[in-house]
Enzyme design. Structure first.
Site, PDB file in Angstrom:
ATOM      1  N   GLY A   1      -9.222  -6.262   1.884  1.00 13.89           N
ATOM      2  CA  GLY A   1     -10.480  -6.767   2.419  1.00 13.89           C
ATOM      3  C   GLY A   1     -10.832  -6.248   3.793  1.00 13.89           C
ATOM      4  O   GLY A   1     -11.635  -6.857   4.501  1.00 13.89           O
ATOM      5  N   GLY A   2     -10.240  -5.125   4.187  1.00 15.54           N
ATOM      6  CA  GLY A   2     -10.545  -4.555   5.490  1.00 15.54           C
ATOM      7  C   GLY A   2      -9.751  -5.137   6.637  1.00 15.54           C
ATOM      8  O   GLY A   2      -9.854  -4.657   7.775  1.00 15.54           O
TER       9      GLY A   2
ATOM     10  N   GLU B   1      -8.660   1.617  -7.816  1.00 15.76           N
ATOM     11  CA  GLU B   1      -9.803   1.967  -6.985  1.00 15.76           C
ATOM     12  C   GLU B   1      -9.657   3.373  -6.423  1.00 15.76           C
ATOM     13  O   GLU B   1      -8.568   3.777  -5.999  1.00 15.76           O
ATOM     14  CB  GLU B   1      -9.957   0.956  -5.853  1.00 15.76           C
ATOM     15  CG  GLU B   1     -10.163  -0.469  -6.359  1.00 15.76           C
ATOM     16  CD  GLU B   1     -10.515  -1.444  -5.258  1.00 15.76           C
ATOM     17  OE1 GLU B   1     -10.413  -1.073  -4.070  1.00 15.76           O
ATOM     18  OE2 GLU B   1     -10.891  -2.587  -5.584  1.00 15.76           O
TER      19      GLU B   1
ATOM     20  N   HIS C   1     -17.220   4.226  -3.483  1.00 15.24           N
ATOM     21  CA  HIS C   1     -16.106   3.393  -3.941  1.00 15.24           C
ATOM     22  C   HIS C   1     -16.271   3.188  -5.446  1.00 15.24           C
ATOM     23  O   HIS C   1     -17.153   2.453  -5.896  1.00 15.24           O
ATOM     24  CB  HIS C   1     -16.143   2.054  -3.202  1.00 15.24           C
ATOM     25  CG  HIS C   1     -15.016   1.137  -3.536  1.00 15.24           C
ATOM     26  ND1 HIS C   1     -14.313   0.436  -2.581  1.00 15.24           N
ATOM     27  CD2 HIS C   1     -14.456   0.784  -4.714  1.00 15.24           C
ATOM     28  CE1 HIS C   1     -13.381  -0.304  -3.160  1.00 15.24           C
ATOM     29  NE2 HIS C   1     -13.454  -0.107  -4.467  1.00 15.24           N
TER      30      HIS C   1
ATOM     31  N   HIS D   1     -16.159  -3.864   4.207  1.00 14.93           N
ATOM     32  CA  HIS D   1     -15.267  -3.785   3.053  1.00 14.93           C
ATOM     33  C   HIS D   1     -15.417  -4.960   2.087  1.00 14.93           C
ATOM     34  O   HIS D   1     -14.582  -5.153   1.206  1.00 14.93           O
ATOM     35  CB  HIS D   1     -13.807  -3.660   3.517  1.00 14.93           C
ATOM     36  CG  HIS D   1     -13.606  -2.585   4.536  1.00 14.93           C
ATOM     37  ND1 HIS D   1     -13.584  -1.251   4.208  1.00 14.93           N
ATOM     38  CD2 HIS D   1     -13.472  -2.647   5.885  1.00 14.93           C
ATOM     39  CE1 HIS D   1     -13.421  -0.533   5.304  1.00 14.93           C
ATOM     40  NE2 HIS D   1     -13.356  -1.351   6.334  1.00 14.93           N
TER      41      HIS D   1
ATOM     42  N   LYS E   1       0.807  -1.218   0.000  1.00 12.07           N
ATOM     43  CA  LYS E   1       0.000   0.000   0.000  1.00 12.07           C
ATOM     44  C   LYS E   1       0.840   1.268   0.000  1.00 12.07           C
ATOM     45  O   LYS E   1       0.483   2.264  -0.642  1.00 12.07           O
ATOM     46  CB  LYS E   1      -0.959   0.002   1.196  1.00 12.07           C
ATOM     47  CG  LYS E   1      -1.955  -1.153   1.204  1.00 12.07           C
ATOM     48  CD  LYS E   1      -2.907  -1.060   0.029  1.00 12.07           C
ATOM     49  CE  LYS E   1      -4.008  -2.108   0.114  1.00 12.07           C
ATOM     50  NZ  LYS E   1      -3.531  -3.478  -0.126  1.00 12.07           N
TER      51      LYS E   1
ATOM     52  N   ARG F   1      -5.153  -8.026 -10.383  1.00 12.48           N
ATOM     53  CA  ARG F   1      -5.816  -9.285 -10.745  1.00 12.48           C
ATOM     54  C   ARG F   1      -7.168  -8.955 -11.354  1.00 12.48           C
ATOM     55  O   ARG F   1      -7.574  -7.805 -11.408  1.00 12.48           O
ATOM     56  CB  ARG F   1      -6.029 -10.145  -9.494  1.00 12.48           C
ATOM     57  CG  ARG F   1      -6.798  -9.397  -8.392  1.00 12.48           C
ATOM     58  CD  ARG F   1      -7.218 -10.282  -7.251  1.00 12.48           C
ATOM     59  NE  ARG F   1      -7.663  -9.532  -6.106  1.00 12.48           N
ATOM     60  CZ  ARG F   1      -8.849  -8.964  -5.961  1.00 12.48           C
ATOM     61  NH1 ARG F   1      -9.728  -9.048  -6.954  1.00 12.48           N
ATOM     62  NH2 ARG F   1      -9.177  -8.306  -4.863  1.00 12.48           N
TER      63      ARG F   1
END
Length: 512
Positions: free
Chosen positions: A180-181, A291, A224, A251, A125, A309
């Site tokens: 995924g949070g 995103e 989002h 999420h 990230k 992906r």
């Protein structure tokens, strides 16, 4: 490029490093391309549809994913045994693990995805944010310790507190390798910072074997929005529109659509350009998703992450833009250039998707497992179902709760929505509890119709939602029908009752 990339496609054999509906989706395109496929399966998936549909199959271990689908060594060994020439990771499991791409290419196979370097840098990230900033993509204020390697001095709580005050509350404590949070906590004031750091670090280490964290400004309320990119690895990148993915809980997305509604034309174009610039800057290869968070004004957007992906929700893009993203992945993986008319392709329809998860949304989304006695999917104009299950299958607790996706496409958003609601009403999955009734109510809501929803809406505004209640007058006839349907006769003509404790016994989850 792997040495076998230029051979006749008909002589290739692709190992599908996934299961369920993901594996079936991939197999479908490779069958169309006349490319042989190899299914790998765990003990729990021995009788699954995807195993039957592949050209070859091989067992890779016990039911738990860390003994089968997450075992890189077993995947490679299976590929060797069945003479694989390529591997497609699907989504989830090892799909964004750079070690998988490295291992595949070391075997001189084709990896149908990005390079290992791209997967590593964009999966981190902090590194991804730096790459985005360098490409001119707007990012939220953030801070990460300069050094987080083993042996480095741990930043003090005072350091974290000082940087939090500079960024401003509310903010997020996030895992560098997160997704995924997981490994993420919302912090609204300094009193909650210490506990958030400790709990996020524990979860990050458990989930990703990496406890590095960073701080990021929380944008709320926000939508989002994600942009689909496909790169050929030669510097050419195509943009295939955007998707709305704001309806999610913890999420995890529940409803997605393409193109994203209610976005100003200039903002949409800016997001597309930002995504393209980031992909070009790393010479991206394969399908990827950039995103963004779009704030409540609809005028400011911020980079969230780039997934290297194919996304779970890719079918809405395929249906709205008339493309096959798996086929495009294969073309660029074998060294082909992108079609000249792909970039900036206009949507030819509107498409909406609902995920069907085996969990009870009325009971904090607890998993629902067991044998499926009845599994019936809709089949009519404008409806596509990507499913990995059928009647008689057993849903186990070992894997993700998603059973299928129902995708509806129409000439307009309203037509797609109406078709999807009709499709949901024609769907039967029993006796398991699923998220389908929540999805139906979301689609019928004023928030969905107006496009006035945001990422935390289900958790906040819909926190009191409950499954439909069965009218008392229905209970007697329904119980009688359930008893008759679920009672079988043995050869000795003795009645044998199915085990109790399912929704047929308490009538929960039945739509009136």
């Amino acid at each position: 490029m792997p040495k076998n990339a230029d051979q006749d496609p008909a002589t290739h054999r692709v190992l599908i490093a996934n299961r369920g509906e993901a594996a079936r989706r991939l197999i479908r395109t490779f069958r169309k391309l006349e490319v042989e496929t190899i299914a790998v399966y765990s003990d729990a998936d021995k009788g699954a549809l995807f195993v039957e549909e592949a050209d070859f199959s091989i067992n890779i271990g016990a039911a738990p994913s860390n003994e089968s689908y997450l075992r890189l060594d077993k995947l490679i060994e299976a590929g060797k045994e069945r003479s694989a020439t390529a591997l497609h990771p699907g989504w989830g499991f090892l799909s964004e693990n750079p070690d998988l791409a490295t291992a595949v290419e070391s075997e001189k196979w084709i990896f149908i995805g990005p390079t290992s370097e791209q997967a590593r840098d964009l999966g981190d990230k902090v590194t991804a944010r730096k790459l985005a900033e360098a490409a001119g993509v707007p990012c939220t204020p953030a801070w990460s310790p300069e050094k987080q390697e083993q042996g480095d001095a741990e930043p003090s709580l005072e350091d974290w507190t000082r940087q939090s005050e500079i960024i401003g509350y509310p903010l997020l404590v996030k895992a560098v390798s997160g997704g995924g949070g997981k490994g993420m906590r919302i912090v609204r004031d300094s009193s909650a910072l210490k506990d958030a750091i400790h709990s996020a670090r524990r979860e990050a280490l458990s989930s990703f074997n990496d406890d590095r964290l960073f701080l990021e400004k929380l944008i709320e309320p926000a939508r989002h929005i994600e942009v689909q990119v496909v790169g050929d690895g030669f510097g050419d990148v195509a943009i295939l529109g955007d998707r709305e993915c704001s309806l999610q809980r913890r999420h995890q997305k529940l409803v997605e659509e393409a193109p994203a509604p209610h976005i100003e034309k200039d903002i949409r174009q800016l997001m597309h350009s930002a995504a393209k610039n980031l992909a070009i800057s790393v010479n991206y290869r394969g399908a990827g998703t950039v995103e963004f968070l779009l704030d409540s004004s609809g005028e400011n957007y911020y980079f969230l992450e780039m997934n290297t992906r194919l996304q779970v929700e890719h079918p809405v893009t395929e249906e709205a833009y008339g493309v096959d993203l798996v086929e495009l992945q294969w073309l660029v993986a074998i060294g082909k250039k992108l079609p000249s008319n792909l970039d900036g392709k206009s949507p030819c329809a509107h498409s909406i998707e609902i995920r069907v998860n085996a969990e009870n949304p009325s009971e904090n989304f607890i998993p629902s497992t067991g044998r499926l006695l009845d599994c019936c999917w809709p089949s009519f104009e404008g409806i596509r179902v990507d499913s990995g299950i059928r009647s008689g299958d057993t849903v186990t607790p070992y894997y993700d709760a998603m059973l299928a996706k129902i995708i509806a496409t129409g000439d307009s958003r309203e037509q797609a929505k109406d078709r999807l609601i009709q499709a949901i009403d024609c769907t039967s999955i029993s006796p398991l509890q699923t998220s389908i009734s929540l999805g139906r109510d979301l689609l019928k809501s004023e928030e969905f119709s107006s496009g006035k929803f945001y990422t935390r809406m289900i958790e906040t505004d819909w926190g009191e939602w409950c499954s439909p209640v069965i009218p008392e007058s229905w209970e007697t006839p329904l119980r009688a029908m359930a008893k008759k349907l679920l009672t079988t006769e043995t050869k000795s003509r003795k009645s044998r009752q199915r085990r109790r404790g399912t929704c047929w016994d308490n009538l929960e989850g039945v739509l009136p």
